[in-house]
Design an enzyme around this catalytic site. Structure first.
Site, PDB file in Angstrom:
ATOM      1  N   ALA A 292       0.782  -1.234   0.000  1.00  0.00           N
ATOM      2  CA  ALA A 292       0.000   0.000   0.000  1.00  0.00           C
ATOM      3  C   ALA A 292       0.816   1.287   0.000  1.00  0.00           C
ATOM      4  O   ALA A 292       0.287   2.342  -0.352  1.00  0.00           O
ATOM      5  CB  ALA A 292      -0.942   0.012   1.208  1.00  0.00           C
ATOM      6  N   CYS A 416       3.917   0.924 -12.369  1.00  0.00           N
ATOM      7  CA  CYS A 416       4.143   2.202 -13.043  1.00  0.00           C
ATOM      8  C   CYS A 416       5.339   2.040 -13.985  1.00  0.00           C
ATOM      9  O   CYS A 416       6.301   2.798 -13.928  1.00  0.00           O
ATOM     10  CB  CYS A 416       4.389   3.311 -12.034  1.00  0.00           C
ATOM     11  SG  CYS A 416       4.372   4.952 -12.785  1.00  0.00           S
TER      12      CYS A 416
END
Length: 487
Positions: A292, A416
């Protein structure tokens, strides 16, 4: 601050009859701040986006001065591959033989000469003063001579000169767009896999040299449109929760300070939205964000969980990053969300809690090659050796997430980075290794929806189920997303 003409194309080169070394004894605070950032990045492995705000605050810079320092520092970091080649040719010596502090000064001067609306005389004078102030009189003379030679050509002429004898297209693009050649090759392979063509490679590299917009995530149920509009933000067409702040400091917005909105790329926002919007059979009460930190996606998930009556566990292996996640979740928790933050290795969760969760997000550690426009120094810190080192940190969490998901539940795997070894190959390897083929790919593309509720275009090939976002196509970071369902 800097002597800049009005926006637009640079006019004729403006020179002064007086030598720069005789005009200015000290540099200005904006350029000095940019120099301090470059040295912090070089000496301390500092992250530019974290270090620069501290430098600007210490110098008391705001508004146009802060914007000038940011453009100068980020541009010099981002384009240092090209600028080092320019400096080497102008100095007639390898860039590696130039003392690092002097090379940083040169990078700042070259960026002003080739990429900013700064008159040549001001760029040279201020940069020579910066060298004199921080490195010494001898270095100032060297900087003055090199920058005067640099100023004899514009950027296009320098690129043409440096690439004239280079037969390899990848090498030419690497110089022109200031990317390591291995990154150019990796992006080319990713484009070929995702689009079937590499014709967009130059456009992609150019987009990664263009700073992205300042994007905000409006966390559902915690902030309304009227508040963001009154604060100067504008709705982004890319994602239902995305807003753009054209100018100003996002920290000045009460919604951002209080965690009801957050700075977050629009592509990053689409990841949790897609996971939550995909249909699910059976219960939809327990959600897990397995990796997270630092908490942007978890903050959005917590707000969505509050709306849908689900509970969220946000897990992070680093205690420091777990605290950042707690801060990101605080507004949703204060509003009644059932969300907790745990500290632990996500690779163990599947064995510890098999079949417990309905929806799981794996935002895996990666090279970040999809976010180079926002992280100016990142392209120079990564190397091909990072790819195999990251592999266990991508495959094992995804396997653990699948173990932690009940039959019928969904797992979103996101990075990403568009690098094939971090995206396609990870998903394929994990699927092949699953026992009895207990996992299937779900076509995620229908759930990547823009503000109008329409699927984003051009996110993948027709015969594939995962999605790849691109800076030059979608105006987002280069996010990859695959959706998997336990049978």
């Amino acid at each position: 601050m800097a002597d800049q003409p009005p926006a637009g194309r640079r006019g004729p080169r403006r020179r002064s009859a007086q030598a720069p070394a005789q005009r200015q004894r000290r540099s200005d605070p904006a350029r000095e701040s940019a120099y301090l950032l470059l040295r912090a990045v070089a000496l301390q492995d500092a992250y530019a986006n974290l270090e620069l705000p501290r430098i600007l605050r210490a110098a008391g810079l705001r508004g146009r001065d802060a914007a000038f320092a940011t453009e100068l520092a980020y541009g010099a970091l981002r384009m240092q591959g090209l600028y080092d080649a320019v400096a080497a040719r102008a100095a007639d010596r390898p860039a590696s033989s130039i003392d690092p502090p002097v090379l940083d000064v040169l990078r700042l001067g070259i960026h002003q000469l080739l990429a900013m609306r700064v008159p040549d005389h001001a760029a040279v004078s201020a940069t020579v003063a910066l060298a004199r102030q921080h490195v010494g009189q001898g270095a100032a003379g060297f900087v003055n001579a090199v920058l005067r030679r640099v100023g004899e050509r514009d950027r296009d002429d320098w690129v043409a000169l440096l690439t004239a004898d280079e037969p390899d297209e990848v090498a030419r693009l690497a110089v022109e767009h200031s990317h390591p050649a291995w990154v150019v090759r990796a992006l080319r392979a990713s484009l070929l896999a995702s689009t079937g063509s590499d014709e967009e490679l130059a456009a992609l590299l150019a987009a990664q040299n263009t700073p992205g917009p300042l994007s905000l995530a409006a966390r559902p149920g915690l902030v309304d449109d009227a508040e963001l509009t009154a604060a100067g933000a504008r709705p982004s067409p890319t994602a239902p929760t995305a807003w753009t702040l054209p100018a100003g400091d996002p920290g000045d917005l009460a919604a951002v300070r209080e965690g009801r909105a957050a700075v977050q790329d629009a592509g990053s926002q689409l990841i949790p939205l897609a996971l939550v919007d995909a249909p699910l059979e059976g219960p939809d009460a327990r959600w897990l964000d397995l990796c997270a930190g630092p908490g942007g996606k978890a903050g959005l998930l917590a707000a969505l969980a509050l709306e849908r009556g689900a509970e969220l566990r946000a897990n992070e292996v680093s205690p420091h990053r777990a605290e950042l996640v707690r801060q990101s979740l605080r507004a949703a928790v204060d509003a009644g969300a059932r969300a907790e933050v745990t500290v632990g290795d996500g690779r163990d969760v599947g064995a510890e809690e098999p079949g417990r969760y309905d929806r799981v997000l794996v935002d895996a550690p990666c090279t970040g090659l999809g976010a180079l426009r926002r992280r100016p120094e990142a392209r120079w810190r990564r190397s091909p050796r990072d790819i195999p080192a990251l592999a266990p940190l991508q495959r094992a969490p995804l396997d653990s997430a699948l173990e932690a998901t009940r039959p019928g539940g969904l797992v979103a795997y996101a990075t990403c980075s568009p690098h094939l070894a971090e995206t396609h190959l990870v998903v394929r390897d994990v699927l092949k290794g699953r026992p009895d083929q207990d996992t299937e790919l779900v076509d995620v593309r229908p759930y990547l929806r823009d503000r109008a509720g329409l699927p984003l275009p051009a996110v993948g090939r027709p015969d594939e189920s995962w999605a790849q976002l691109w800076p030059h196509r979608h105006g987002t970071d280069g996010m990859f997303l695959a959706l998997l369902r336990r049978r």
